[in-house]
Design an enzyme around this catalytic site. Structure first.
Site, PDB file in Angstrom:
ATOM      1  N   ASP A 181       0.840  -1.193   0.000  1.00 62.24           N
ATOM      2  CA  ASP A 181       0.000   0.000   0.000  1.00 62.24           C
ATOM      3  C   ASP A 181       0.876   1.245   0.000  1.00 62.24           C
ATOM      4  OD1 ASP A 181      -2.598   1.570   0.667  1.00 62.24           O
ATOM      5  OD2 ASP A 181      -1.195   2.171   2.232  1.00 62.24           O
TER       6      ASP A 181
ATOM      7  N   TYR B 196       2.638  10.095  -0.667  1.00 64.29           N
ATOM      8  CA  TYR B 196       3.778   9.605   0.105  1.00 64.29           C
ATOM      9  C   TYR B 196       5.104   9.888  -0.613  1.00 64.29           C
ATOM     10  CZ  TYR B 196       0.274   6.689   2.548  1.00 64.29           C
ATOM     11  OH  TYR B 196      -0.817   6.215   3.232  1.00 64.29           O
TER      12      TYR B 196
ATOM     13  N   LYS C   1      -3.059   5.667  -3.961  1.00 72.12           N
ATOM     14  CA  LYS C   1      -4.129   6.622  -3.688  1.00 72.12           C
ATOM     15  C   LYS C   1      -3.929   7.911  -4.478  1.00 72.12           C
ATOM     16  CE  LYS C   1      -3.739   5.015   1.092  1.00 72.12           C
ATOM     17  NZ  LYS C   1      -2.346   4.530   0.918  1.00 72.12           N
TER      18      LYS C   1
ATOM     19  N   HIS D  77      -7.721   9.391  -1.636  1.00 70.97           N
ATOM     20  CA  HIS D  77      -7.016   9.445  -0.357  1.00 70.97           C
ATOM     21  C   HIS D  77      -7.853  10.094   0.747  1.00 70.97           C
ATOM     22  CE1 HIS D  77      -2.632   9.494   1.234  1.00 70.97           C
ATOM     23  NE2 HIS D  77      -3.469   9.365   2.234  1.00 70.97           N
TER      24      HIS D  77
END
Length: 294
Positions: free
Chosen positions: A45, A50, A75, A108
């Site tokens: 994931d 990120y 996401k 997200h």
């Protein structure tokens, strides 16, 4: 060791236990994911926000695993909401991951102040699903009002809602609505990591005496007990770590079983106090983040 599979509401199967890379520095991501693959994880994931999708892709390509063996989840960030913007965001994520198809693509956050953009983004996910560029679609951090508004407006029911769930914060109403519609609850901060590094008003879950007592009874760590709790209650869990010992420990949760009484003890620890950001407060003004091109 074979990881139990969850069957999503469109028939796609997903490993119940995944490996998360939230807050993993980009330079460390490839090594952490490589360790996860060697340990046995097959579900990774990540997220555009990120900034480490590229490292996930590098680790996958170096792993020697086939594409069919690895379940990749990422996401879309709120800056890329909107129909065309979200289609392009898929291209950015797929390019960084180095794949043509993403297994699970989710939004997200809800964007409450501009929910029309949220709906347009989700409709783009529906298009990507219909075109075969993604295998399943879903959402993250959607509360009851967000889910209800979404379900009233779209065609495809989300397969997953990734939300904060750990013994100190279980969000039963959100989980219940998801279950009613066949939406898998996926727990971020599944061992209460948010309680370690953010002031959420309570102690670290790893230091909770009730969890420690259950762990001692099984000869396990508190983290293993919490992950087992998620799996036995039908949730997906995505623990994160860059420590090889912790990565292995978090995977060793398939050979013991908690009793109904122990599950109830963990359920009773809920404080109702959220550790992460309040979903209603998410806006482009406060959480804007430009996502780079592939």
């Amino acid at each position: 060791m074979t990881v139990p599979q969850l069957t999503l509401n469109n028939g796609v199967t997903m490993p119940a236990l995944g490996f998360g890379v939230f807050q993993t520095p980009p330079a460390e991501t490839s090594a952490a994911v490589a360790t996860a693959f060697r340990t046995g994880y097959r579900h990774i994931d990540t997220a555009a926000a990120y900034r480490n999708e590229r490292g996930v892709g590098e680790a996958f390509r170096a792993s020697g695993l086939s594409r069919a063996e690895v379940f990749l989840e990422t996401k879309i960030w709120i800056n890329d909401y909107g129909y065309e913007e979200t289609l392009h965001s898929f291209d950015k994520s797929a390019g960084k991951l180095g794949v043509d198809q993403i297994d699970l693509l989710i939004l997200h956050q809800a964007l409450p102040s501009e929910f029309t953009r949220t709906l347009d983004a989700y409709r783009a996910l529906e298009t990507l699903l219909a075109d075969g560029r993604v295998r399943a679609i879903g959402v993250s951090n959607f509360m009851v009002d967000h889910l209800t508004a979404l379900l009233d407006s779209v065609t495809v029911v989300p397969a997953v809602n990734q939300i904060e769930v750990h013994p100190y914060f279980t969000q039963p109403e959100v989980q219940a609505l998801g279950a009613e519609h066949g939406i898998v609850t996926q727990a971020w901060a599944p061992i209460g990591g948010i309680t370690f590094y953010r002031d959420s008003g309570h102690r670290s879950t790893l230091d909770d005496p009730a969890i420690g007592e259950i762990a001692a009874a099984h000869g396990r760590s508190p983290a293993q007990v919490m992950l087992r709790w998620h799996l036995q209650q039908g949730r997906s869990a995505i623990p994160k770590s860059t420590n090889p010992q912790r990565i292995a420990e978090n995977f060793a949760v398939f050979d013991f079983t908690l009793t109904e009484k122990e599950l109830a003890v963990l359920d009773a620890l809920d404080t109702g106090k959220r550790g992460g950001p309040e979903p209603a407060d998410i806006s482009l003004k406060t959480f804007s983040l430009t996502i780079p091109e592939a």
